[in-house]
Write an enzyme that holds these catalytic residues in place. Structure first.
Site, short mmCIF file in Angstrom:
data_model
loop_
_atom_site.label_atom_id
_atom_site.label_comp_id
_atom_site.label_asym_id
_atom_site.label_seq_id
_atom_site.Cartn_x
_atom_site.Cartn_y
_atom_site.Cartn_z
N GLU A 9 19.13 -2.51 1.36
CA GLU A 9 20.27 -1.58 0.45
C GLU A 9 21.34 -2.72 1.49
O GLU A 9 22.37 -3.47 1.12
CB GLU A 9 20.28 -0.40 1.10
CG GLU A 9 21.15 0.28 -0.24
CD GLU A 9 21.42 1.46 1.22
OE1 GLU A 9 20.35 2.58 0.41
OE2 GLU A 9 22.25 2.03 1.01
N SER B 80 19.86 4.00 5.85
CA SER B 80 18.43 3.70 4.41
C SER B 80 18.53 1.98 4.68
O SER B 80 19.77 1.44 4.73
CB SER B 80 19.07 4.20 3.55
OG SER B 80 18.81 5.34 3.50
N ARG C 253 23.56 2.08 -5.89
CA ARG C 253 23.51 1.01 -5.06
C ARG C 253 23.81 0.54 -5.53
O ARG C 253 23.99 -1.15 -4.81
CB ARG C 253 22.31 1.57 -3.74
CG ARG C 253 21.89 2.17 -3.07
CD ARG C 253 22.98 3.15 -2.29
NE ARG C 253 22.64 4.89 -1.92
CZ ARG C 253 22.73 5.93 -2.82
NH1 ARG C 253 23.78 5.92 -3.93
NH2 ARG C 253 22.02 7.03 -1.70
C1 LIG Z 1 23.76 6.46 9.99
C2 LIG Z 1 24.03 5.76 8.48
C3 LIG Z 1 24.07 6.43 7.81
C4 LIG Z 1 24.05 5.73 6.01
N1 LIG Z 1 24.28 6.66 5.23
C5 LIG Z 1 24.22 6.71 3.90
C6 LIG Z 1 23.74 7.54 2.38
O1 LIG Z 1 23.77 8.62 3.07
N2 LIG Z 1 25.04 6.65 1.59
C7 LIG Z 1 25.29 5.46 1.25
O2 LIG Z 1 25.47 4.51 -0.02
N3 LIG Z 1 25.30 4.48 2.20
C8 LIG Z 1 24.87 5.17 3.46
N4 LIG Z 1 25.45 4.21 4.60
C9 LIG Z 1 25.72 2.81 4.67
C10 LIG Z 1 26.87 2.39 4.69
O3 LIG Z 1 27.78 3.95 5.25
C11 LIG Z 1 28.20 2.69 3.57
O4 LIG Z 1 27.45 1.50 2.12
C12 LIG Z 1 29.42 2.65 3.74
O5 LIG Z 1 29.46 2.53 2.69
C13 LIG Z 1 29.66 1.13 3.97
O6 LIG Z 1 31.43 1.00 4.10
P1 LIG Z 1 31.67 0.33 5.47
O7 LIG Z 1 33.15 0.54 5.69
O8 LIG Z 1 30.71 -0.01 6.74
O9 LIG Z 1 31.56 -1.28 4.70
P2 LIG Z 1 30.88 -2.58 5.41
O10 LIG Z 1 29.44 -2.42 6.04
O11 LIG Z 1 31.91 -3.49 6.87
O12 LIG Z 1 30.69 -3.62 4.58
C14 LIG Z 1 29.70 -3.53 3.13
C15 LIG Z 1 30.47 -4.20 1.92
O13 LIG Z 1 31.04 -3.74 1.67
C16 LIG Z 1 32.25 -5.21 1.31
N5 LIG Z 1 33.83 -4.59 1.68
C17 LIG Z 1 34.19 -4.01 2.87
N6 LIG Z 1 35.38 -3.86 2.87
C18 LIG Z 1 35.79 -3.97 1.89
C19 LIG Z 1 37.20 -4.09 0.98
N7 LIG Z 1 38.04 -3.37 1.19
N8 LIG Z 1 36.96 -4.70 -0.23
C20 LIG Z 1 36.17 -5.64 -0.99
N9 LIG Z 1 35.14 -5.74 -0.18
C21 LIG Z 1 34.80 -5.08 0.54
C22 LIG Z 1 32.34 -6.17 2.53
O14 LIG Z 1 32.42 -7.20 2.16
C23 LIG Z 1 30.65 -6.20 2.63
O15 LIG Z 1 29.60 -5.97 0.92
C24 LIG Z 1 24.82 4.69 5.83
C25 LIG Z 1 24.95 3.92 6.91
C26 LIG Z 1 24.72 4.15 7.90
C27 LIG Z 1 24.71 3.73 9.75
#
Ligand SMILES: Cc1cc2nc3c(=O)[nH]c(=O)nc-3n(C[C@H](O)[C@H](O)[C@H](O)COP(=O)(O)OP(=O)(O)OC[C@H]3O[C@@H](n4cnc5c(N)ncnc54)[C@H](O)[C@@H]3O)c2cc1C
Length: 345
Positions: free
Chosen positions: A341, A245, A171
């Site tokens: 996380e 998580s 992570r």
């Molecule tokens: C129900 C649920 C289940 C999940 N299960 C998992 C799992 O199994 N495994 C896991 O690892 N994670 C899991 N996650 C966490 C999450 O889905 C991941 O971390 C995902 O990659 C976040 O994507 P996002 O686009 O929503 O990022 P955001 O929440 O919008 O941003 C997260 C971070 O990334 C940065 N960011 C976003 N886009 C960019 C870009 N294009 N360039 C540079 N920086 C950027 C943001 O500034 C921030 O720091 C889960 C979340 C939920 C709600």
């Protein structure tokens, strides 16, 4: 040329899967290269780097806003995916940073490109996936990662990052540490194996093999299994606000692990490559009695001790309060420090 709009005082409620009601001072959407150029111009003209923070958002599924955001939030909406290259065995697929992660995985599965199927149904975007090296069901993004393209938010320079430069860990990546908020990830390229070239299927994790019930594995079957298992175990953010998580699984030194195990013979542990031991944050939290815990509208899922939930009107402070209670309780009972996380702002 598109005229990118910068909006003032915009609600972030629909932009974070916790559904926390916070506002941002400025907000814009990035749909194309011209928007990135316009963003850099606006940042320079408004001295964003000196006076105001700057946050990129994909799907907002790994963020907790404790307060309003006193800066500029840019939502990455870059779209498109393509086969960049292929040979007899492998295919290199590039997807834009704003593509929905799960839709992209299902597209790969439908093309019979194997590698990402265990990462089905993770919310968010392709561009955010390398940030914390997303992982699930025995696979991490790093396993299929080839390279990414990113724009420096100060200079506009375009960089290509290959795997070793990303410093992927559990992570973790360089984009979550040294390069945080400095780069906009515009696209990611994955090296996937053609399904008829004997992929090494990962099925020995949390019921995937049982779900297949003896059937010959395919990317589609494994993806279906992971989707079904996740739907049973995790609350759907469309129904109840959450960020998956909330705590990382703690990684302990051998000495710390042995001390924990001596006092708690049932504690689960997994050996890591570097001689360290990873233990289960969910198990530790469950032992402290937090599963189903509720404090007003902030609480812990009844399905999963690792998942903090917003039952309706919880603020970021309410949710962070529950997180801190859990961290204090686990440290007090087990001497183990939990780490959040999602990004807490
Ligand atoms: C129900 C649920 C289940 C999940 N299960 C998992 C799992 O199994 N495994 C896991 O690892 N994670 C899991 N996650 C966490 C999450 O889905 C991941 O971390 C995902 O990659 C976040 O994507 P996002 O686009 O929503 O990022 P955001 O929440 O919008 O941003 C997260 C971070 O990334 C940065 N960011 C976003 N886009 C960019 C870009 N294009 N360039 C540079 N920086 C950027 C943001 O500034 C921030 O720091 C889960 C979340 C939920 C709600």
């Amino acid at each position: 040329m598109r005229d990118m709009q910068i909006h003032k005082n915009t609600s972030l409620k629909a932009l974070n899967t916790f559904g926390v009601d916070a506002n941002t001072k400025y907000y814009c959407e990035i749909h194309c290269r011209d928007d990135i150029a316009a963003l850099l111009d606006w940042k320079a003209a408004n001295k964003v780097t000196e006076n105001m923070p700057n946050l990129l958002v994909g799907g907002g599924s790994n963020l907790l806003f404790k307060s309003d955001y006193e800066g500029l939030v840019s939502q990455i909406c870059l779209a498109g995916k393509d086969i960049a290259d292929e040979n007899e065995q492998y295919v290199y697929v590039t997807a834009a940073g704003g593509e929905n992660w799960h839709d992209f995985v299902r597209w790969c599965v439908a093309q019979q490109f194997a590698g990402l199927e265990n990462l089905s149904l993770i919310p968010g975007t392709v561009g955010a996936a390398p940030i914390q090296n997303i992982g699930a069901y025995g696979v991490e993004l790093a396993d299929c990662f080839e390279s990414l393209q990113a724009v420096d938010l100060e200079t506009g320079e375009v960089f290509e990052y290959h795997k070793s430069a990303c410093k992927f860990g559990y992570r973790e990546s360089i984009f979550k540490s040294q390069m945080l908020d400095k780069l906009l990830i515009t696209s990611v390229t994955f090296k996937l194996i053609k399904e008829d070239k004997n992929p090494e299927w990962k099925m020995d994790y949390a019921g995937v093999r049982e779900f297949l019930a003896g059937k010959e594995p395919t990317a589609a079957l494994i993806s279906d299994a992971v989707i079904a298992l996740r739907q049973c175990k995790l609350p759907d953010p469309a129904v109840i606000g959450n960020a998956g998580s909330f705590f990382k699984n703690p990684v302990l030194s051998l000495g710390e692990w042995q001390a924990l195990k001596a006092d708690n013979p049932n504690v689960p542990g997994w050996e890591q490559a570097n001689g360290l031991m990873k233990t289960s944050a969910a198990w530790l939290i469950d032992q402290c009695g937090f599963k189903g815990y509720r404090q007003g509208d902030a609480g812990v899922s009844e399905k999963h001790a690792l998942v903090l939930v917003n039952y309706g009107k919880a603020s970021g402070i309410d949710l962070w309060g529950v997180a801190q209670e859990i961290m204090a309780s686990v440290e007090n009972k087990f001497g183990v420090v939990l780490e959040a996380e999602p990004r807490v702002l």
